[in-house]
Design a protein around this motif. Structure first.
Motif, PDB file in Angstrom:
ATOM      1  N   PHE A   1       0.853  -1.189   0.000  1.00  0.00           N
ATOM      2  CA  PHE A   1       0.000   0.000   0.000  1.00  0.00           C
ATOM      3  C   PHE A   1       0.892   1.242   0.000  1.00  0.00           C
ATOM      4  O   PHE A   1       1.753   1.377   0.878  1.00  0.00           O
ATOM      5  N   SER A   2       0.668   2.144  -0.928  1.00  0.00           N
ATOM      6  CA  SER A   2       1.358   3.428  -0.844  1.00  0.00           C
ATOM      7  C   SER A   2       0.738   4.254   0.278  1.00  0.00           C
ATOM      8  O   SER A   2      -0.371   3.976   0.742  1.00  0.00           O
ATOM      9  N   ARG A   3       1.456   5.283   0.707  1.00  0.00           N
ATOM     10  CA  ARG A   3       0.885   6.152   1.750  1.00  0.00           C
ATOM     11  C   ARG A   3      -0.409   6.795   1.284  1.00  0.00           C
ATOM     12  O   ARG A   3      -1.364   6.932   2.061  1.00  0.00           O
ATOM     13  N   ASP A   4      -0.458   7.202   0.025  1.00  0.00           N
ATOM     14  CA  ASP A   4      -1.692   7.808  -0.480  1.00  0.00           C
ATOM     15  C   ASP A   4      -2.845   6.812  -0.444  1.00  0.00           C
ATOM     16  O   ASP A   4      -3.987   7.190  -0.148  1.00  0.00           O
ATOM     17  N   GLU A   5      -2.562   5.547  -0.741  1.00  0.00           N
ATOM     18  CA  GLU A   5      -3.622   4.537  -0.713  1.00  0.00           C
ATOM     19  C   GLU A   5      -4.106   4.287   0.714  1.00  0.00           C
ATOM     20  O   GLU A   5      -5.318   4.201   0.963  1.00  0.00           O
ATOM     21  N   ILE A   6      -3.192   4.171   1.645  1.00  0.00           N
ATOM     22  CA  ILE A   6      -3.566   3.995   3.051  1.00  0.00           C
ATOM     23  C   ILE A   6      -4.433   5.160   3.513  1.00  0.00           C
ATOM     24  O   ILE A   6      -5.484   4.980   4.143  1.00  0.00           O
ATOM     25  N   LEU A   7      -3.992   6.365   3.190  1.00  0.00           N
ATOM     26  CA  LEU A   7      -4.681   7.558   3.684  1.00  0.00           C
ATOM     27  C   LEU A   7      -6.002   7.794   2.970  1.00  0.00           C
ATOM     28  O   LEU A   7      -6.908   8.407   3.539  1.00  0.00           O
ATOM     29  N   THR A   8      -6.146   7.296   1.755  1.00  0.00           N
ATOM     30  CA  THR A   8      -7.447   7.376   1.094  1.00  0.00           C
ATOM     31  C   THR A   8      -8.470   6.554   1.863  1.00  0.00           C
ATOM     32  O   THR A   8      -9.591   7.014   2.133  1.00  0.00           O
ATOM     33  N   ASN A   9      -8.107   5.342   2.231  1.00  0.00           N
ATOM     34  CA  ASN A   9      -9.005   4.506   3.032  1.00  0.00           C
ATOM     35  C   ASN A   9      -9.335   5.189   4.358  1.00  0.00           C
ATOM     36  O   ASN A   9     -10.503   5.260   4.771  1.00  0.00           O
ATOM     37  N   LEU A  10      -8.318   5.713   5.040  1.00  0.00           N
ATOM     38  CA  LEU A  10      -8.545   6.365   6.326  1.00  0.00           C
ATOM     39  C   LEU A  10      -9.410   7.607   6.184  1.00  0.00           C
ATOM     40  O   LEU A  10     -10.286   7.877   7.018  1.00  0.00           O
ATOM     41  N   THR A  11      -9.180   8.382   5.136  1.00  0.00           N
ATOM     42  CA  THR A  11      -9.912   9.637   4.977  1.00  0.00           C
ATOM     43  C   THR A  11     -11.378   9.381   4.675  1.00  0.00           C
ATOM     44  O   THR A  11     -12.257  10.138   5.111  1.00  0.00           O
ATOM     45  N   ILE A  12     -11.674   8.308   3.945  1.00  0.00           N
ATOM     46  CA  ILE A  12     -13.084   7.948   3.744  1.00  0.00           C
ATOM     47  C   ILE A  12     -13.743   7.679   5.095  1.00  0.00           C
ATOM     48  O   ILE A  12     -14.840   8.181   5.379  1.00  0.00           O
ATOM     49  N   TYR A  13     -13.085   6.904   5.950  1.00  0.00           N
ATOM     50  CA  TYR A  13     -13.638   6.645   7.283  1.00  0.00           C
ATOM     51  C   TYR A  13     -13.819   7.936   8.066  1.00  0.00           C
ATOM     52  O   TYR A  13     -14.841   8.141   8.742  1.00  0.00           O
ATOM     53  N   TRP A  14     -12.806   8.814   8.009  1.00  0.00           N
ATOM     54  CA  TRP A  14     -12.861  10.035   8.809  1.00  0.00           C
ATOM     55  C   TRP A  14     -13.981  10.957   8.343  1.00  0.00           C
ATOM     56  O   TRP A  14     -14.787  11.434   9.149  1.00  0.00           O
ATOM     57  N   LEU A  15     -14.052  11.221   7.050  1.00  0.00           N
ATOM     58  CA  LEU A  15     -15.015  12.196   6.541  1.00  0.00           C
ATOM     59  C   LEU A  15     -16.448  11.702   6.651  1.00  0.00           C
ATOM     60  O   LEU A  15     -17.370  12.503   6.834  1.00  0.00           O
ATOM     61  N   THR A  16     -16.651  10.396   6.541  1.00  0.00           N
ATOM     62  CA  THR A  16     -18.009   9.855   6.656  1.00  0.00           C
ATOM     63  C   THR A  16     -18.402   9.556   8.099  1.00  0.00           C
ATOM     64  O   THR A  16     -19.574   9.279   8.374  1.00  0.00           O
ATOM     65  N   GLY A  17     -17.442   9.603   9.020  1.00  0.00           N
ATOM     66  CA  GLY A  17     -17.747   9.342  10.427  1.00  0.00           C
ATOM     67  C   GLY A  17     -18.314   7.957  10.662  1.00  0.00           C
ATOM     68  O   GLY A  17     -19.228   7.792  11.488  1.00  0.00           O
ATOM     69  N   THR A  18     -17.771   6.945   9.992  1.00  0.00           N
ATOM     70  CA  THR A  18     -18.391   5.616  10.011  1.00  0.00           C
ATOM     71  C   THR A  18     -17.610   4.568  10.803  1.00  0.00           C
ATOM     72  O   THR A  18     -17.945   3.385  10.710  1.00  0.00           O
ATOM     73  N   ILE A  19     -16.619   4.965  11.583  1.00  0.00           N
ATOM     74  CA  ILE A  19     -15.901   3.916  12.305  1.00  0.00           C
ATOM     75  C   ILE A  19     -16.818   3.228  13.318  1.00  0.00           C
ATOM     76  O   ILE A  19     -16.796   1.995  13.458  1.00  0.00           O
ATOM     77  N   ALA A  20     -17.652   3.975  14.029  1.00  0.00           N
ATOM     78  CA  ALA A  20     -18.545   3.346  15.012  1.00  0.00           C
ATOM     79  C   ALA A  20     -19.528   2.403  14.339  1.00  0.00           C
ATOM     80  O   ALA A  20     -19.697   1.253  14.760  1.00  0.00           O
ATOM     81  N   SER A  21     -20.186   2.869  13.298  1.00  0.00           N
ATOM     82  CA  SER A  21     -21.193   2.036  12.634  1.00  0.00           C
ATOM     83  C   SER A  21     -20.561   0.836  11.944  1.00  0.00           C
ATOM     84  O   SER A  21     -21.173  -0.231  11.861  1.00  0.00           O
ATOM     85  N   SER A  22     -19.328   0.976  11.456  1.00  0.00           N
ATOM     86  CA  SER A  22     -18.669  -0.168  10.820  1.00  0.00           C
ATOM     87  C   SER A  22     -18.325  -1.242  11.846  1.00  0.00           C
ATOM     88  O   SER A  22     -18.327  -2.440  11.531  1.00  0.00           O
ATOM     89  N   MET A  23     -18.035  -0.849  13.071  1.00  0.00           N
ATOM     90  CA  MET A  23     -17.716  -1.811  14.119  1.00  0.00           C
ATOM     91  C   MET A  23     -18.962  -2.553  14.609  1.00  0.00           C
ATOM     92  O   MET A  23     -18.895  -3.719  15.003  1.00  0.00           O
TER      93      MET A  23
END
Length: 393
Positions: free
Chosen positions: A286-308
């Motif tokens: 995974f490139s850093r940009d790829e890792i951070l794309t995944n993380l940024t989707i989670y952050w901006l959508t606020g979905t870590i709680a609902s995904s768990m």
């Protein structure tokens, strides 16, 4: 029947600058824990590595560029079962034979992002060294509570319920019969599609078997199966703490993970590192940009709680449901770097096994790590079932 008055609308989000300013401020203000010298990944996230990643996230990562790149995928939203569902719907390019609709289901900790590299390989194989006759119509939904799909406001949905939603989504899109594939939670969803909609699912491909409860006397299992269940138990004791949290007290962890992007990164990046086939170097796959794309989707959508919370819902699925045998033709790809690879005997016991491959490289996120291998795996497995899925496109 399709949901009443279902409308499929194009979807291409654009993040407001203020949201990115807030993210950068939080990243720069991270309060870091201490860590034993040379701990690396042995105690969880490598804090030294994470500090470098967070610094780049704050001051080097170009989210608008990644957002534009994701917008090149044909993305939509519609309502099924009362929930807004975001999905990629990419049609076959210049097919020379029957087109097979294929619904791909992701797992945790990701979203439609898992399949972003593989979509063009499946829709336009002729442009990527393959046979145009192997083209698919590809549908990649975000699970409810993940990515850009709605978060359920009541009780979380389990994978059985999600499979029902996907069957309705394929109705909305005009696909009476289709193939299903997935990994991680998406393997469970695909399994349930095959179990509950066998007249519509022509074949099902999975990257892992899940862990349905074995029926009858464990003495009836083969030695390989018993050894595998011992490995599963050992893995759960050493690596399964995240799952125990998700199943039992997801909201406790979610407060910190929703408030701190560095905390969110620590929770997710450690799994990317542990579950991918990376020879100890995460950025090998995974490139850093790829890792951070995944993380940024989670952050901006606020979905870590609902995904768990889907883990909490799955923990209540009755044992008799988990023990059902899949009679739809089933295929598996057990990638060399994946976790908990079951023996053939278990796959034959629990499914109508017609295909088993063991690619020499690739891990838990194989569609992203090794998209060419994964695409060829799907082309090969589904080739005999194309004619069975003809219907309105």
């Amino acid at each position: 029947m399709p949901d009443a008055a279902s409308r499929v609308e194009p979807f291409s989000p654009q993040t407001a600058p203020a949201e990115l300013d807030d993210l950068q401020s939080r990243l720069r203000a991270t309060r870091w824990p201490d860590a034993p010298e040379d701990a690396g990944w042995s105690l969880g996230t490598d804090v030294g590595y994470l500090r470098e990643l967070v610094a780049y996230w704050a001051d080097g990562f170009d989210w608008p560029a990644q957002e534009r790149a994701l917008a090149r995928l044909p993305r939509y939203r519609t309502r099924v079962g009362g929930l807004g569902v975001h999905f990629v719907h990419a049609r076959a390019v210049a097919p020379t034979g029957p087109v097979l609709p294929l619904v791909l289901s992701h797992g945790w900790p990701d979203s439609f992002w898992r399949y972003s590299k593989v979509v063009p390989l499946l829709t336009d194989p002729g442009a990527h060294g393959g046979d145009p006759a192997d083209a698919f119509d590809v549908v990649v939904p975000d699970l409810p509570g993940f990515g850009y799909s709605d978060r359920p406001v009541g009780a979380p949905l389990d994978t059985v319920a999600v499979a029902g939603l996907w069957a309705r989504l394929m109705d909305v899109l005009g696909y009476p019969r289709f193939g299903a594939a997935g990994g991680d939670l998406g393997s469970h969803v695909s399994r349930c599609l095959a179990l509950d909609h066998p007249g519509r699912v022509v074949a099902v491909h999975r990257m892992d078997a899940g862990l349905p409860v074995p029926g009858g006397d464990p003495a009836g299992l083969t030695p390989e199966e018993r050894a595998w269940f011992a490995d599963v138990a050992a893995w759960g004791a050493s690596e399964g703490a995240y799952g125990a949290v998700h199943r039992t007290k997801p909201q406790s962890a979610a407060v910190g993970l929703t408030d701190s992007p560095a905390g969110l990164a620590a929770w997710i990046v450690e799994k990317l590192q542990a579950w991918s086939d990376n020879d100890g170097d995460l950025e090998q796959v995974f490139s850093r940009d790829e890792i951070l794309t995944n993380l940024t989707i989670y952050w901006l959508t606020g979905t870590i709680a609902s995904s768990m919370r889907i883990y909490h819902a799955n923990a209540a699925i009755p044992a008799e449901q988990l023990a059902r045998r899949v009679e739809v033709p089933s295929g598996f790809a057990l990638f060399a770097g994946d976790v908990l690879r079951p023996p053939r005997a278990w796959l034959e016991r629990t499914t109508n096994l017609v295909h088993l491959s063991e690619p020499a490289r690739g891990g838990h996120f194989a569609p992203f790590e090794e998209p060419e291998l994964y695409a060829e795996e799907l082309r090969t497995f589904f080739r005999p079932y194309r004619a069975a899925a003809q219907g309105r496109r």
